[in-house]
Design a protein around this motif. Structure first.
Motif, PDB file in Angstrom:
ATOM      1  N   GLU A 193      -3.211 -21.423 -35.752  1.00  0.00           N
ATOM      2  CA  GLU A 193      -4.580 -21.931 -35.849  1.00  0.00           C
ATOM      3  C   GLU A 193      -5.494 -20.723 -36.011  1.00  0.00           C
ATOM      4  O   GLU A 193      -5.497 -19.828 -35.167  1.00  0.00           O
ATOM      5  CB  GLU A 193      -4.957 -22.723 -34.603  1.00  0.00           C
ATOM      6  CG  GLU A 193      -6.336 -23.334 -34.690  1.00  0.00           C
ATOM      7  CD  GLU A 193      -6.708 -24.169 -33.473  1.00  0.00           C
ATOM      8  OE1 GLU A 193      -7.842 -24.650 -33.450  1.00  0.00           O
ATOM      9  OE2 GLU A 193      -5.873 -24.322 -32.559  1.00  0.00           O
ATOM     10  N   MET A 224      -8.719 -24.157 -38.768  1.00  0.00           N
ATOM     11  CA  MET A 224      -7.706 -24.515 -39.722  1.00  0.00           C
ATOM     12  C   MET A 224      -6.340 -24.159 -39.145  1.00  0.00           C
ATOM     13  O   MET A 224      -6.149 -23.085 -38.596  1.00  0.00           O
ATOM     14  CB  MET A 224      -7.934 -23.761 -41.034  1.00  0.00           C
ATOM     15  CG  MET A 224      -6.776 -23.906 -41.988  1.00  0.00           C
ATOM     16  SD  MET A 224      -6.742 -22.732 -43.358  1.00  0.00           S
ATOM     17  CE  MET A 224      -8.290 -22.985 -44.121  1.00  0.00           C
ATOM     18  N   LYS A 225      -5.385 -25.086 -39.296  1.00  0.00           N
ATOM     19  CA  LYS A 225      -4.012 -24.846 -38.845  1.00  0.00           C
ATOM     20  C   LYS A 225      -3.090 -24.833 -40.053  1.00  0.00           C
ATOM     21  O   LYS A 225      -3.264 -25.623 -40.983  1.00  0.00           O
ATOM     22  CB  LYS A 225      -3.540 -25.953 -37.900  1.00  0.00           C
ATOM     23  CG  LYS A 225      -4.112 -25.883 -36.527  1.00  0.00           C
ATOM     24  CD  LYS A 225      -3.456 -26.943 -35.648  1.00  0.00           C
ATOM     25  CE  LYS A 225      -4.059 -26.922 -34.265  1.00  0.00           C
ATOM     26  NZ  LYS A 225      -3.471 -27.936 -33.389  1.00  0.00           N
ATOM     27  N   LYS A 226      -2.124 -23.925 -40.026  1.00  0.00           N
ATOM     28  CA  LYS A 226      -1.117 -23.868 -41.080  1.00  0.00           C
ATOM     29  C   LYS A 226       0.246 -23.684 -40.427  1.00  0.00           C
ATOM     30  O   LYS A 226       0.366 -23.038 -39.391  1.00  0.00           O
ATOM     31  CB  LYS A 226      -1.391 -22.725 -42.054  1.00  0.00           C
ATOM     32  CG  LYS A 226      -2.638 -22.958 -42.899  1.00  0.00           C
ATOM     33  CD  LYS A 226      -2.754 -21.993 -44.025  1.00  0.00           C
ATOM     34  CE  LYS A 226      -1.847 -22.394 -45.118  1.00  0.00           C
ATOM     35  NZ  LYS A 226      -2.282 -22.531 -46.435  1.00  0.00           N
ATOM     36  N   GLU A 261      -9.150 -18.668 -36.527  1.00  0.00           N
ATOM     37  CA  GLU A 261     -10.545 -18.737 -36.103  1.00  0.00           C
ATOM     38  C   GLU A 261     -11.406 -19.142 -37.295  1.00  0.00           C
ATOM     39  O   GLU A 261     -11.035 -18.917 -38.453  1.00  0.00           O
ATOM     40  CB  GLU A 261     -10.983 -17.375 -35.553  1.00  0.00           C
ATOM     41  CG  GLU A 261     -10.291 -17.023 -34.251  1.00  0.00           C
ATOM     42  CD  GLU A 261     -10.646 -15.644 -33.732  1.00  0.00           C
ATOM     43  OE1 GLU A 261     -11.355 -14.893 -34.441  1.00  0.00           O
ATOM     44  OE2 GLU A 261     -10.209 -15.319 -32.626  1.00  0.00           O
ATOM     45  N   ASP A 262     -12.569 -19.728 -37.001  1.00  0.00           N
ATOM     46  CA  ASP A 262     -13.476 -20.173 -38.059  1.00  0.00           C
ATOM     47  C   ASP A 262     -13.828 -19.021 -39.001  1.00  0.00           C
ATOM     48  O   ASP A 262     -14.133 -17.924 -38.550  1.00  0.00           O
ATOM     49  CB  ASP A 262     -14.759 -20.754 -37.464  1.00  0.00           C
ATOM     50  CG  ASP A 262     -14.503 -22.064 -36.734  1.00  0.00           C
ATOM     51  OD1 ASP A 262     -13.489 -22.719 -37.020  1.00  0.00           O
ATOM     52  OD2 ASP A 262     -15.337 -22.420 -35.874  1.00  0.00           O
ATOM     53  N   ASP A 264      -9.547 -16.120 -43.384  1.00  0.00           N
ATOM     54  CA  ASP A 264      -8.695 -16.482 -44.514  1.00  0.00           C
ATOM     55  C   ASP A 264      -7.235 -16.239 -44.131  1.00  0.00           C
ATOM     56  O   ASP A 264      -6.855 -15.099 -43.839  1.00  0.00           O
ATOM     57  CB  ASP A 264      -9.076 -15.633 -45.735  1.00  0.00           C
ATOM     58  CG  ASP A 264      -8.251 -15.981 -46.963  1.00  0.00           C
ATOM     59  OD1 ASP A 264      -7.549 -17.018 -46.944  1.00  0.00           O
ATOM     60  OD2 ASP A 264      -8.304 -15.219 -47.940  1.00  0.00           O
ATOM     61  N   PRO A 265      -6.423 -17.295 -44.127  1.00  0.00           N
ATOM     62  CA  PRO A 265      -5.014 -17.121 -43.771  1.00  0.00           C
ATOM     63  C   PRO A 265      -4.289 -16.058 -44.608  1.00  0.00           C
ATOM     64  O   PRO A 265      -3.408 -15.368 -44.102  1.00  0.00           O
ATOM     65  CB  PRO A 265      -4.407 -18.502 -44.024  1.00  0.00           C
ATOM     66  CG  PRO A 265      -5.556 -19.448 -43.866  1.00  0.00           C
ATOM     67  CD  PRO A 265      -6.757 -18.696 -44.361  1.00  0.00           C
TER      68      PRO A 265
END
Length: 72
Positions: free
Chosen positions: A43, A1-3, A45-46, A49-50
């Motif tokens: 990005e 996931m990218k934020k 890691e799998d 939680d951001p």
């Protein structure tokens, strides 16, 4: 996931230090800081939680550049 996060930093060298600090944070797969747009793309890691990783990213960034900020 990218934020993508808005950041506040004074110089390109400081932005580079922030990028390296973010990359070395547990839970971060990769990070890119763009000084011109004042944005940081993180990005994760799998399974990370951001909301729990980003406070650690900010802490690491403050270690190398104490007057920087990340808005999340």
């Amino acid at each position: 996931m990218k934020k993508t996060y808005k950041i506040d930093v004074d110089c390109a060298n400081c932005a580079n230090k922030m990028e390296e600090a973010a990359k070395s944070t547990a839970g971060v797969k990769n990070a890119v800081v763009n000084f011109m747009t004042l944005k940081m793309i993180v990005e994760f890691e799998d399974g990370q939680d951001p909301k729990t990783v980003m406070p650690a990213v900010l802490k690491n960034c403050k270690r190398v550049e104490d007057d920087c900020d990340i808005f999340f």
